[in-house]
Design a protein around this motif. Structure first.
Motif, PDB file in Angstrom:
ATOM      1  N   GLY A 109      31.270 101.231 -64.264  1.00 21.95           N
ATOM      2  CA  GLY A 109      32.550 100.791 -63.745  1.00 21.95           C
ATOM      3  C   GLY A 109      32.611 100.867 -62.246  1.00 21.95           C
ATOM      4  O   GLY A 109      31.631 101.170 -61.564  1.00 21.95           O
ATOM      5  N   ALA A 110      33.782 100.580 -61.704  1.00 18.35           N
ATOM      6  CA  ALA A 110      33.942 100.466 -60.262  1.00 18.35           C
ATOM      7  C   ALA A 110      33.757 101.800 -59.553  1.00 18.35           C
ATOM      8  O   ALA A 110      33.550 101.832 -58.342  1.00 18.35           O
ATOM      9  N   GLN A 111      33.818 102.913 -60.267  1.00 19.30           N
ATOM     10  CA  GLN A 111      33.649 104.193 -59.582  1.00 19.30           C
ATOM     11  C   GLN A 111      32.221 104.442 -59.153  1.00 19.30           C
ATOM     12  O   GLN A 111      31.941 105.382 -58.433  1.00 19.30           O
ATOM     13  N   LYS A 112      31.311 103.598 -59.590  1.00 21.01           N
ATOM     14  CA  LYS A 112      29.917 103.790 -59.205  1.00 21.01           C
ATOM     15  C   LYS A 112      29.388 102.591 -58.424  1.00 21.01           C
ATOM     16  O   LYS A 112      28.201 102.288 -58.461  1.00 21.01           O
ATOM     17  N   LEU A 113      30.263 101.890 -57.741  1.00 20.47           N
ATOM     18  CA  LEU A 113      29.822 100.771 -56.919  1.00 20.47           C
ATOM     19  C   LEU A 113      29.063 101.267 -55.695  1.00 20.47           C
ATOM     20  O   LEU A 113      29.480 102.231 -55.055  1.00 20.47           O
ATOM     21  N   VAL A 114      27.974 100.580 -55.375  1.00 19.96           N
ATOM     22  CA  VAL A 114      27.244 100.849 -54.145  1.00 19.96           C
ATOM     23  C   VAL A 114      27.248  99.552 -53.337  1.00 19.96           C
ATOM     24  O   VAL A 114      26.832  98.506 -53.835  1.00 19.96           O
ATOM     25  N   PHE A 115      27.729  99.643 -52.111  1.00 23.97           N
ATOM     26  CA  PHE A 115      27.896  98.459 -51.274  1.00 23.97           C
ATOM     27  C   PHE A 115      26.761  98.320 -50.268  1.00 23.97           C
ATOM     28  O   PHE A 115      26.228  99.320 -49.765  1.00 23.97           O
ATOM     29  N   GLY A 116      26.446  97.071 -49.941  1.00 25.61           N
ATOM     30  CA  GLY A 116      25.615  96.792 -48.792  1.00 25.61           C
ATOM     31  C   GLY A 116      26.438  96.879 -47.520  1.00 25.61           C
ATOM     32  O   GLY A 116      27.645  97.116 -47.560  1.00 25.61           O
ATOM     33  N   GLN A 117      25.773  96.684 -46.380  1.00 29.01           N
ATOM     34  CA  GLN A 117      26.439  96.859 -45.093  1.00 29.01           C
ATOM     35  C   GLN A 117      27.383  95.716 -44.764  1.00 29.01           C
ATOM     36  O   GLN A 117      28.259  95.851 -43.899  1.00 29.01           O
ATOM     37  N   THR A 177      39.772 101.548 -65.939  1.00 27.97           N
ATOM     38  CA  THR A 177      38.611 102.285 -66.442  1.00 27.97           C
ATOM     39  C   THR A 177      37.649 101.324 -67.125  1.00 27.97           C
ATOM     40  O   THR A 177      38.057 100.513 -67.959  1.00 27.97           O
ATOM     41  N   GLY A 178      36.378 101.397 -66.746  1.00 28.49           N
ATOM     42  CA  GLY A 178      35.351 100.555 -67.337  1.00 28.49           C
ATOM     43  C   GLY A 178      35.199  99.207 -66.670  1.00 28.49           C
ATOM     44  O   GLY A 178      34.185  98.545 -66.849  1.00 28.49           O
ATOM     45  N   ALA A 179      36.171  98.784 -65.911  1.00 29.24           N
ATOM     46  CA  ALA A 179      36.073  97.496 -65.214  1.00 29.24           C
ATOM     47  C   ALA A 179      35.227  97.657 -63.968  1.00 29.24           C
ATOM     48  O   ALA A 179      35.257  98.696 -63.317  1.00 29.24           O
ATOM     49  N   ILE A 180      34.500  96.628 -63.624  1.00 30.59           N
ATOM     50  CA  ILE A 180      33.662  96.722 -62.434  1.00 30.59           C
ATOM     51  C   ILE A 180      34.375  96.229 -61.191  1.00 30.59           C
ATOM     52  O   ILE A 180      33.948  96.503 -60.084  1.00 30.59           O
ATOM     53  N   GLU A 181      35.461  95.482 -61.364  1.00 28.95           N
ATOM     54  CA  GLU A 181      36.147  94.948 -60.196  1.00 28.95           C
ATOM     55  C   GLU A 181      37.104  95.985 -59.628  1.00 28.95           C
ATOM     56  O   GLU A 181      37.926  96.558 -60.336  1.00 28.95           O
ATOM     57  N   ALA A 182      36.988  96.196 -58.333  1.00 19.10           N
ATOM     58  CA  ALA A 182      37.918  97.038 -57.604  1.00 19.10           C
ATOM     59  C   ALA A 182      38.819  96.145 -56.758  1.00 19.10           C
ATOM     60  O   ALA A 182      38.362  95.175 -56.163  1.00 19.10           O
ATOM     61  N   PHE A 183      40.107  96.478 -56.711  1.00 17.18           N
ATOM     62  CA  PHE A 183      41.082  95.727 -55.924  1.00 17.18           C
ATOM     63  C   PHE A 183      41.422  96.572 -54.697  1.00 17.18           C
ATOM     64  O   PHE A 183      41.806  97.730 -54.827  1.00 17.18           O
ATOM     65  N   PHE A 184      41.296  95.954 -53.543  1.00 15.38           N
ATOM     66  CA  PHE A 184      41.437  96.684 -52.292  1.00 15.38           C
ATOM     67  C   PHE A 184      42.770  96.422 -51.599  1.00 15.38           C
ATOM     68  O   PHE A 184      43.344  95.333 -51.698  1.00 15.38           O
ATOM     69  N   GLY A 185      43.223  97.437 -50.886  1.00 14.74           N
ATOM     70  CA  GLY A 185      44.322  97.263 -49.950  1.00 14.74           C
ATOM     71  C   GLY A 185      43.842  96.601 -48.673  1.00 14.74           C
ATOM     72  O   GLY A 185      42.645  96.289 -48.526  1.00 14.74           O
ATOM     73  N   GLN A 186      44.764  96.405 -47.734  1.00  9.61           N
ATOM     74  CA  GLN A 186      44.437  95.663 -46.520  1.00  9.61           C
ATOM     75  C   GLN A 186      43.751  96.531 -45.465  1.00  9.61           C
ATOM     76  O   GLN A 186      43.267  96.026 -44.463  1.00  9.61           O
ATOM     77  N   GLY A 187      43.700  97.826 -45.710  1.00  7.23           N
ATOM     78  CA  GLY A 187      42.998  98.713 -44.791  1.00  7.23           C
ATOM     79  C   GLY A 187      43.923  99.353 -43.763  1.00  7.23           C
ATOM     80  O   GLY A 187      44.950  98.789 -43.381  1.00  7.23           O
ATOM     81  N   THR A 188      43.541 100.540 -43.331  1.00  6.08           N
ATOM     82  CA  THR A 188      44.209 101.244 -42.226  1.00  6.08           C
ATOM     83  C   THR A 188      43.171 101.538 -41.159  1.00  6.08           C
ATOM     84  O   THR A 188      42.167 102.202 -41.430  1.00  6.08           O
ATOM     85  N   ARG A 189      43.411 100.999 -39.984  1.00  8.95           N
ATOM     86  CA  ARG A 189      42.487 101.289 -38.881  1.00  8.95           C
ATOM     87  C   ARG A 189      42.997 102.529 -38.153  1.00  8.95           C
ATOM     88  O   ARG A 189      44.042 102.492 -37.508  1.00  8.95           O
TER      89      ARG A 189
END
Lengths: 112, 112
Positions: A96-104, B96-108
């Motif tokens: 699942g998404a908790q084990k994602l490894v990203f490239g740069q 849980t179990g899904a590979i897709e993660a949904f992201f926020g817009q980020g905080t710099r």
């Protein structure tokens, strides 16, 4: 050595060109291979994913996985200025998404 | 549409301050994540949570803590901010179990 390697670029091509983005990896347990697209000042969004080896096509985008070489690619045909973004590859061994490894991430600019 | 909202787009804090970054998701996702994104290093996982009050360390937890008192909210805490914590912070959520993660817009975050 990083588990996932991606050339950070930047990559700049003219509109209409075919773009090839690539990642290599070292963990043979990876089963899911994803490409995220991140526009400037936004969070990443999933563009497409592939399970195991093979190709997947979605419109102008094609994802390829070669597990024997531990190499994945994203091809963009007829590139448009709206494709300008950072492209991140990501991989998972299936937990699942908790084990994602990203490239740069590769920063891509399509010039009109 | 899944929405992951981070409370601030930009923050400037002083060295030694305690900093709170807040994230809320509206899709009842079990998993929530905090990443930091730095040029040339990609996304690195700081912490993730798979349930209320449950958390696990990611790859770079040092100098950070997290809190998840409600399912929809996940907070990242910098106990004593340092200049090397200047970065883009991204919150994400997934089922849980899904590979897709949904992201926020980020905080710099800039620490001076």
């Amino acid at each position: 050595q990083k588990e996932v390697e991606q050339d950070p670029g930047p990559l700049s091509v003219p509109e209409g060109a075919i773009v090839s983005l690539n990642c290599t990896y070292s963990n043979s347990a990876f089963q899911y291979f994803m490409w995220y697209r991140q526009y400037s000042r936004k969070g990443p969004e999933l563009l497409m994913y592939t399970y195991s080896s093979g190709n997947k096509e979605d419109g102008r985008f094609t994802a390829q996985v070669d597990k024997s070489s531990k190499y994945i690619s994203l091809f963009i045909r007829d590139s448009q200025p709206s494709d300008s973004a950072t492209y991140l590859c990501a991989m998972s061994a299936g937990q699942g998404a908790q084990k994602l490894v990203f490239g740069q991430g590769t920063r891509l600019t399509i010039n009109p | 549409d899944v929405k992951v909202t981070q409370s601030s787009r930009y923050l400037v804090k002083r060295t030694g301050e305690k900093v709170f970054l807040e994230c809320v998701q509206d899709m009842d996702h079990e998993n929530m994540f905090w990443y930091r994104q730095d040029p040339g290093l990609g996304l690195r996982l700081i912490y993730f949570s798979y349930d209320v009050k449950m958390k696990e360390k990611g790859d770079i937890p040092e100098g950070y803590s997290v809190s998840r008192e409600k399912k929809e909210r996940f907070s990242l805490i910098l106990e004593s901010a340092s200049t090397n914590q200047t970065s883009m912070y991204l919150c994400a959520s997934s089922l849980t179990g899904a590979i897709e993660a949904f992201f926020g817009q980020g905080t710099r975050l800039t620490v001076v």
